[in-house]
Enzyme design. Sequence first.
Site, mmCIF file in Angstrom:
data_model
loop_
_atom_site.group_PDB
_atom_site.id
_atom_site.type_symbol
_atom_site.label_atom_id
_atom_site.label_comp_id
_atom_site.label_asym_id
_atom_site.label_seq_id
_atom_site.Cartn_x
_atom_site.Cartn_y
_atom_site.Cartn_z
ATOM 1 N N ASP A 31 0.839 -1.193 0.000
ATOM 2 C CA ASP A 31 0.000 0.000 0.000
ATOM 3 C C ASP A 31 0.877 1.247 0.000
ATOM 4 O O ASP A 31 1.688 1.444 0.903
ATOM 5 C CB ASP A 31 -0.917 -0.010 1.230
ATOM 6 C CG ASP A 31 -1.962 -1.100 1.149
ATOM 7 O OD1 ASP A 31 -2.757 -1.079 0.195
ATOM 8 O OD2 ASP A 31 -1.960 -1.999 2.020
ATOM 9 N N ASP A 171 -9.947 -6.015 -1.563
ATOM 10 C CA ASP A 171 -8.995 -5.430 -0.611
ATOM 11 C C ASP A 171 -9.691 -4.719 0.545
ATOM 12 O O ASP A 171 -10.367 -3.719 0.336
ATOM 13 C CB ASP A 171 -8.094 -4.438 -1.383
ATOM 14 C CG ASP A 171 -6.986 -3.870 -0.521
ATOM 15 O OD1 ASP A 171 -6.730 -4.412 0.575
ATOM 16 O OD2 ASP A 171 -6.362 -2.878 -0.956
HETATM 17 C C1 DX5 Z 1 -6.530 -0.023 2.847
HETATM 18 C C2 DX5 Z 1 -5.519 -0.888 2.173
HETATM 19 C C3 DX5 Z 1 -5.642 -2.377 2.412
HETATM 20 C C4 DX5 Z 1 -5.598 -2.778 3.848
HETATM 21 C C5 DX5 Z 1 -5.735 -4.248 4.039
HETATM 22 O O1 DX5 Z 1 -6.274 1.294 2.479
HETATM 23 O O2 DX5 Z 1 -5.556 -0.678 0.793
HETATM 24 O O3 DX5 Z 1 -4.659 -3.040 1.649
HETATM 25 O O4 DX5 Z 1 -4.433 -2.382 4.454
HETATM 26 O O5 DX5 Z 1 -5.638 -4.499 5.400
HETATM 27 P P1 DX5 Z 1 -6.819 -5.144 6.237
HETATM 28 O O6 DX5 Z 1 -6.913 -6.557 5.787
HETATM 29 O O7 DX5 Z 1 -6.361 -4.993 7.647
HETATM 30 O O8 DX5 Z 1 -8.055 -4.363 5.945
HETATM 31 ZN ZN ZN Z 2 -4.449 -2.052 -0.482
#
Ligand code: DX5
Ligand code: ZN
Length: 213
Positions: A31, A171
């Site tokens: 990310d 996601d």
């Molecule tokens: C949110 C991100 C995701 C997130 C996934 O902005 O794009 O990739 O970090 O993490 P979890 O599974 O904790 O939601």
């Molecule tokens: Zn993400």
Amino acid sequence: MKIGASFLGAKNIPNVLKKLNVTNVDYIHIDVMDGKYVKKKIMPINELINIPYYTRKRLDVHLMVLKPLKLIDDLATLNVEFINVHLDIKDNLDKVIEKCKKYGIKVGIAVNPNQEIESVYPYLDKIDLVLVMSVVPGLPGQEFIPESIPKIKKLREEITSRNLKTLINVDGGVNFLNAKDLCDADILVSGSTILKSDDFQDTITKLRKCATK
Ligand code: DX5
Ligand code: ZN
């Protein structure tokens, strides 16, 4: 079902990446945030280029940035499978798609919870993947938005009816409970569910199992 592991929120990133490297996780989901598209600013390119020191896994890069175009040259030097950009960026989406293709990198377009899934339909035959955001982008550990499930089903129907090979990645907030409703996807990203567990491999195996028809 493939699994991408997000390390957003990890305290010790090198340690988490080394631990993930010895699992059979399919991708490392990175990310990237510019402090403009979303509030937070993380993972600038000078940090990102260190990731291959800790993992040999293919990278799934999620650019939560207004201007992704200028990052593509540097990303192309890494072990990148997918570059995902958002629909509402400042750069021209077609130029982003074209530049990724020039490097042989697969392109994904992310659709936010407040955006209609139909808004990605005009791009479906030009891209490799749709990243369906099941949380508002910006933070790890948020609750899964259940309205994402019908969006994914609708998208799957559209892809099938047009005989396309576009992949679906989901996601945000993926866990053992909702994974069973996400069989229409090809890839699931998981951050907190993996990171908070004692045994990464066991969690990855269970997530895959829950999401397989
Ligand atoms: C949110 C991100 C995701 C997130 C996934 O902005 O794009 O990739 O970090 O993490 P979890 O599974 O904790 O939601
Ligand atoms: Zn993400």
